[in-house]
Design an enzyme around this catalytic site. Structure first.
Site, PDB file in Angstrom:
ATOM      1  N   CYS A   1      46.883  79.450  92.849  1.00 12.65           N
ATOM      2  CA  CYS A   1      47.504  80.673  93.359  1.00 12.65           C
ATOM      3  C   CYS A   1      48.536  80.364  94.437  1.00 12.65           C
ATOM      4  CB  CYS A   1      46.440  81.609  93.910  1.00 12.65           C
ATOM      5  SG  CYS A   1      45.427  80.903  95.219  1.00 12.65           S
TER       6      CYS A   1
ATOM      7  N   HIS B   1      52.766  62.972  99.227  1.00 14.26           N
ATOM      8  CA  HIS B   1      52.583  64.402  98.999  1.00 14.26           C
ATOM      9  C   HIS B   1      51.287  64.675  98.239  1.00 14.26           C
ATOM     10  CE1 HIS B   1      53.676  68.610  98.472  1.00 14.26           C
ATOM     11  NE2 HIS B   1      53.326  68.486  97.200  1.00 14.26           N
TER      12      HIS B   1
END
Length: 418
Positions: free
Chosen positions: A50, A97
């Protein structure tokens, strides 16, 4: 080949924009297969939650624009709308990352543990579709081990940073074990559902749900094998409750001082922990005046949460140091892989030359050639063939004044330093 990450998350785009590029479960296999079938791509993993959509791919160095266009085409979105919100990381930055994402350092809630499970699920889906292999596969395995190390060596995930989790953590700190604690949950909304989940995860097996409508409470109770009562039955239920956690939309208090006082007498003053996370309050503030009633409000929990957020930020500093070390270690491993490939190619090329010249020499000997001349010719030709490329490289480096390259070449050939 290069490691590449292309993504969009809660820091770069609104939820409306993130929804447009989210991959639904029923489209994930098709997306992975399409992405992996691109000529420039040798491995791919798609992470879609989400809060983020990210593509992790092993590609030719110049293929990032192709991947971005594929993402835009797959979701049929406007390029001008999506491009400004996209970020791109390559190689070491892509490695860092992914490690930060897996450790919860890039999450909306710093240090939240759910993202690691989501990353593992994305990796598993890629494996099922045979889309991840080679260096990308190794990168994800490394990210999982780094996340485990961060969780082991730091306290980044141990502090409560949501009201529901803070309520459960408070109860766990006061009661050594929740396994034998009897909990009364007042309300059946989303917050109470989260509280019930945290309690269940921490071993609580005796829960009762009190709600205005039993239908809503029944759905929640079924998930956690809990009992259901009406609000009017709370006075009786208090007698057996060790912990009471309340969160309703009632405009007036549901639990009063007199009700609690009566329950404590029936319990022979065995204490009760009250956690009121409703606004307006569900439990009268006067309850805290009773000797064996311990009342905490949402403001008390927020204070705990604020302290814990600061603690997580401090732990994140240590986590970043671990990631910096582990990322560099992974890059060193990648570079060593390139060396292995170069050594293999060099050995293969040299062995090809050796076999070719040896075959000619054996033919010369079988034709009656002078063995001494044949061996001399073999040694000369073999030497000339093997030193041709290094000699040319040395000449070019010297002519261009590239002293560093010249020094590397000399060192690789076992020559003395300049």
């Amino acid at each position: 080949m290069s490691l590449l990450t292309i993504g969009i998350n809660h820091n770069t785009a609104s939820v409306q924009l993130r929804e447009k590029v989210a991959f639904s479960p029923d489209k994930m296999s098709d997306a992975l297969q399409q992405l992996h079938s691109m000529p420039a791509v040798s491995g791919s993993v798609i992470l879609s939650t989400c809060n983020r959509t990210e593509l992790y791919v092993e590609v030719d160095a110049q293929a990032s624009n192709d991947i971005i266009h594929w993402l835009i085409d797959f979701h049929q979105v406007n390029e001008e709308d999506i491009k400004p919100s996209l970020y791109t990381h390559t190689n070491e930055e892509a490695t860092k990352h992914l490690m930060r994402v897996a450790c919860g350092l890039d999450s909306l809630v710093l240090g939240e543990p759910q993202i690691l499970g989501q990353v593992k699920q994305a990796y598993a889906q890629a494996r099922e579709n045979e889309a991840v292999q080679g260096n990308l596969d190794k990168l994800f395995q490394k990210a999982f081990s780094v996340a485990k190390r961060v969780r082991t060596e730091t306290e980044i995930g141990s502090s409560a940073v949501s009201v529901a989790y803070a309520a459960c953590t408070l109860a766990k700190h006061i009661f050594e074990s929740l396994r034998h604690s009897r909990v009364l949950l007042v309300g059946a909304g989303e917050t109470i559902e989260l509280v019930a989940k945290h309690l269940s995860d921490n071993g609580c097996r005796q829960m009762t749900v009190a709600n205005r409508t039993k239908e809503r409470a029944s759905g929640l109770a079924e998930q956690f094998d809990a009992q259901v009562i009406s609000l009017s039955q709370i006075p009786t239920a208090l007698v057996n409750a060790d912990i009471v956690i309340s969160s309703t939309a009632s405009p007036l208090p549901i639990i009063g001082k007199g009700m609690v006082e009566s329950a404590l007498k029936s319990r022979r003053n065995k204490p009760i922990l009250f956690i009121d996370i409703a606004v307006p309050r569900d439990i009268e503030s006067e309850v805290s005046e009773l000797n064996d009633a311990y009342l905490y409000t949402v403001d008390d929990l927020q204070s705990i949460i604020d302290q814990n957020i600061e603690q997580r930020r401090a732990e994140a500093v240590q986590a970043e140091k671990i990631i910096a070390i582990e990322s560099k270690e992974f890059q060193n491993w990648l570079r060593s892989r390139k060396a292995v490939e170069s050594i293999r190619d060099y050995r293969h090329a040299s062995d090809t030359v050796r076999k070719e010249l040896l075959s000619k020499s054996l033919q010369a000997l079988s034709s009656g050639g002078d063995p001494e001349k044949v061996l001399l010719e073999l040694s000369n030709k073999l030497t000339n063939k093997l030193i041709h490329a290094p000699t040319k490289a040395l000449q070019e480096a010297a002519e261009k004044g590239e002293l560093e390259d010249l020094a590397v070449l000399r060192k690789s050939l076992g020559l003395e330093d300049l």
